[in-house]
Write an enzyme that holds these catalytic residues in place. Structure first.
Site, short mmCIF file in Angstrom:
data_model
loop_
_atom_site.label_atom_id
_atom_site.label_comp_id
_atom_site.label_asym_id
_atom_site.label_seq_id
_atom_site.Cartn_x
_atom_site.Cartn_y
_atom_site.Cartn_z
NE ARG A 33 -4.09 -2.03 1.88
CZ ARG A 33 -4.06 -3.35 1.78
NH1 ARG A 33 -2.92 -3.99 2.00
NH2 ARG A 33 -5.11 -4.05 1.45
CD GLN A 100 -1.32 -7.64 8.93
OE1 GLN A 100 -2.24 -7.26 8.22
NE2 GLN A 100 -0.57 -6.79 9.63
CB ILE A 102 2.52 -15.25 2.65
CG1 ILE A 102 2.93 -14.35 1.48
CG2 ILE A 102 1.11 -14.90 3.13
CD1 ILE A 102 2.03 -14.46 0.25
CG ASP A 103 8.11 -13.06 4.04
OD1 ASP A 103 8.47 -13.55 5.14
OD2 ASP A 103 7.79 -11.86 3.90
CG HIS A 118 -2.88 -12.65 5.74
ND1 HIS A 118 -2.47 -11.33 5.65
CD2 HIS A 118 -4.07 -12.63 6.39
CE1 HIS A 118 -3.38 -10.55 6.21
NE2 HIS A 118 -4.35 -11.31 6.66
CB CYS A 129 -5.37 -36.06 -3.77
SG CYS A 129 -3.68 -35.50 -4.05
CB CYS A 149 -4.36 -36.84 -8.24
SG CYS A 149 -4.86 -35.20 -7.64
CB THR A 187 1.36 -3.76 10.01
OG1 THR A 187 0.00 -3.85 9.58
CG2 THR A 187 1.40 -3.55 11.51
CB SER A 188 -0.92 0.34 6.87
OG SER A 188 -1.65 -0.77 6.35
#
Length: 237
Positions: A33, A100, A102-103, A118, A129, A149, A187-188
């Site tokens: 952002r 928050q 994901i790394d 997250h 599967c 699969c 974080t904002s």
């Protein structure tokens, strides 16, 4: 470490860190952002739409083109903030990292109790599967990654339109409730429901470290407008 924050840390026995994209910026991972962030760049579809469950279902090829290009940074390494938080945990001060991001950089730095609101790019599962796949498996694939699969392999990241994992969310609430110092950084606090977790904090001190103002500044005991890496850098047991 900033002297004012150091005093709060030294007086605390149960610190919880709540962080966002700004924590990983100094590792070369862009945030979302800020002026140069992901959401201010031009794409055929808005990033919020591409990163939605509906878009993943309708246009998986476009989803994975964007995902590989803009969401995966396998070369990134932990920075001073990640390393300082890991040392705080090793010293017995820090009880949990609620992120928050994901790394996976908190774990790479050595943090053990990391609650990923997250999800993580390092966990991927077949939608048919349930077979597990690593980040390397996704990076080695082309187009839409598929399981043996035939099912589509989906990253374990929370997309727009998906609920947060209830087990992780409940663990974050418990950790924040037990904290005597809640350190918010990078974080904002504009992303919900994650940002709403701050309402569960009733401990002794709230500290906010972010480059720009946040909605929590008014109730915080300490506000530092700077990069979290610079503020936390240099911490020693």
């Amino acid at each position: 470490m900033d002297g004012r924050l150091r005093k709060l840390v030294e007086a605390s026995e149960a610190i919880v860190f709540f962080g966002g994209a700004g924590v990983s910026c100094e590792s070369g991972i862009p945030d979302f952002r800020s002026t140069d962030g992901l959401y201010h760049q031009e794409y055929r579809w808005p990033p919020e739409e591409i990163l939605s469950h509906d878009f993943f279902e309708r246009r998986p090829e476009e989803f994975f083109r964007f995902y590989r290009d803009k969401m995966l940074y396998p070369q990134a390494e932990p920075n001073a903030a990640h390393l300082a938080l890991a040392r705080l945990e090793q010293a017995g001060k820090l009880k949990a990292v609620v992120t928050q991001n994901i790394d996976g950089l908190h774990q790479a730095a050595g943090s053990k109790n990391v609650l990923e609101l997250h999800g993580s790019v390092h966990r991927n599962h077949c939608t048919r599967c349930g077979a597990f796949y690593t980040l390397d498996d996704v990076l080695r694939s082309e187009g839409v990654p598929r399981c043996g699969c035939g099912g589509v392999i989906k990253p374990d990241v929370v997309l727009y339109g998906e609920a947060l994992d209830e087990t992780t969310l409940n663990a974050a609430v418990r950790a924040i409730r037990r904290a005597d110092l809640l350190l918010v950084g990078g974080t904002s606090l504009n992303v919900y429901p994650a940002a709403g977790l701050l309402r569960y904090f009733t401990g002794a001190a709230l500290a906010v470290v972010n480059k720009t103002p946040t909605p929590a500044d008014a109730r915080a005991d300490l506000v530092i407008q700077a990069s979290i890496g610079r503020v936390l850098g240099g911490f020693e047991d």
